[in-house]
Design a protein around this motif. Sequence first.
Motif, mmCIF file in Angstrom:
data_model
loop_
_atom_site.group_PDB
_atom_site.id
_atom_site.type_symbol
_atom_site.label_atom_id
_atom_site.label_comp_id
_atom_site.label_asym_id
_atom_site.label_seq_id
_atom_site.Cartn_x
_atom_site.Cartn_y
_atom_site.Cartn_z
ATOM 1 N N SER A 131 43.212 46.968 22.467
ATOM 2 C CA SER A 131 44.462 46.282 22.765
ATOM 3 C C SER A 131 44.522 46.073 24.269
ATOM 4 N N GLY A 132 44.423 44.825 24.724
ATOM 5 C CA GLY A 132 44.540 44.576 26.152
ATOM 6 C C GLY A 132 43.398 43.780 26.744
ATOM 7 N N LYS A 133 43.070 44.091 27.984
ATOM 8 C CA LYS A 133 42.088 43.323 28.748
ATOM 9 C C LYS A 133 40.681 43.889 28.558
ATOM 10 N N ILE A 134 39.720 43.009 28.275
ATOM 11 C CA ILE A 134 38.319 43.441 28.229
ATOM 12 C C ILE A 134 37.492 42.656 29.237
ATOM 13 N N HIS A 135 37.656 41.339 29.314
ATOM 14 C CA HIS A 135 37.083 40.492 30.372
ATOM 15 C C HIS A 135 35.564 40.634 30.496
ATOM 16 N N ILE A 136 34.881 40.448 29.341
ATOM 17 C CA ILE A 136 33.414 40.485 29.343
ATOM 18 C C ILE A 136 32.822 39.139 28.929
#
Length: 510
Positions: A131-136
Amino acid sequence: MTKMLRVIFCLWILSCCVLVYSASNPNVVFILADDMGQWAAGTYGNSEIYTPNIDTLAKEGLKFNNAFANTPVCSASRTSYFTSRIPSQHGVHDWISGGNGCDGREGIRYTEYEVFYTDVLQNNNYTCGISGKIHIGDQQKAQHSFDHWFVHQSGGASYIDPPMVQNETCISVKGYVTDIITDDAIQFISKHHMTNQSPFYLSVHYTAPHSPYTGVDGKANTMHPPEIVALYDNCNFSMCPQESRNSFSRPRDSLTNQCLGNRECLKGYYAAVTAMDLNIGRILKTLKDLNLDDSTLVVFASDHGFNAGHHGLWGKGNAAYPLNMFETSIRIPLIFRHTGKIQPGIEESVVQVIDVAPTLLDYVGNLSYPEKSIIAGESFKKLLNDPKNRNSLANRTIFGEYGQTRYGRFNGTMKYIMRQTGFTELYDLSNDRNETHNLLFPFSNERGQVPYQVTMYDYATIMWFSYFENPYLSGWTEPVTGRGQLRSIVFNRDGWPNTPAFDLHTEYEF
């Protein structure tokens, strides 16, 4: 009656087996802040910021005073968290600006050939959620064995009505992003508790306290909850000295331009941290209400550190050029809590981002990465399991990199920073914690001119990286400017890397 007793006995035996399995394979809730310096929490000495739940985690768990990011930028550091590999192994060297998805263009899977610890966990009966930011990269599609995928579309955006991905659909969700991420995390925990007997892993990756700190009117209370912002109306912000602008700050760096000396930015940053803390409290309450405290490991960390006026900068490693490795950029909060299993305390051992993955796998069930995955981190489970091992790694040497800038921290006191081009730095942190006196000045512009006794730091750093780095993916030869990574440089089918693609502008806004 005898038959009924047999049934009851069998059910009792089965329940015991479930309890034993749960106890030996704990759930994991991994809470990751974004751009949070270690200094931005009460438990780490900031008496002006309101973080009661993070402070409680530290009191009930093991708090690490010497935890460091290997790379002070988000996408690269997040990939290192998941893989236990440095950027010169996995190929993500900067924040990902191209191929995030949800923009009408094809997403780029920067980590397609990597093994995340979630891949290992799912192979061992864990249900994995984020849940949230992963940015990959390619955020529109679930990756790396996550059964539940509710993620931010990119890296940073307005806290109001954020762009998210749900069920591989790009949507805008009404509300405040920190609340939205928490709502989804609590729903995942509650649903899993009701329907699934296997252990779960949940990443709760907040975007807080990443910018923006203010609304378009320049006021913090139009971006963050007004009642929280009001807590800091009279704050002195003594932990954030607004130093004279750093001579290496980018002339067009919008964040330093906007925020250096600006109280509204400071109020917004502190309010973002407090809003996150209050939501962490909601998650901890959920675990307690569901009687999951004893069977759940809770980890709190940040992707890297942050300068909020420190060194005359606002930002992280890319707030200056050449890219910086200030302690404020790389030092992070790190707390492990497992009620009844990890004895509370304060840990002075030196640990790093790439150590977290092997530690988690080791802790939950003596798991490890496949042999083909050459990891650079080491498990520090012994620090969690046995208080007798506490502080045993206090003099440990670690290394990190950001493009053509690399650092080594030796024996917990000496810090060496080398660059492919530009000046070299050496600091005695025992006498110069703020890194104001470069011991190599005036010999710092050419590595070949440094005093003889420094060559051992240079040699050790070179040898460590030469052992772990993939020469085709090495940041030492890539033009990483801190402006973002546009494409993957991982090998193509013929065994040669694709054309490296980084934003080459060094002075423009990002």
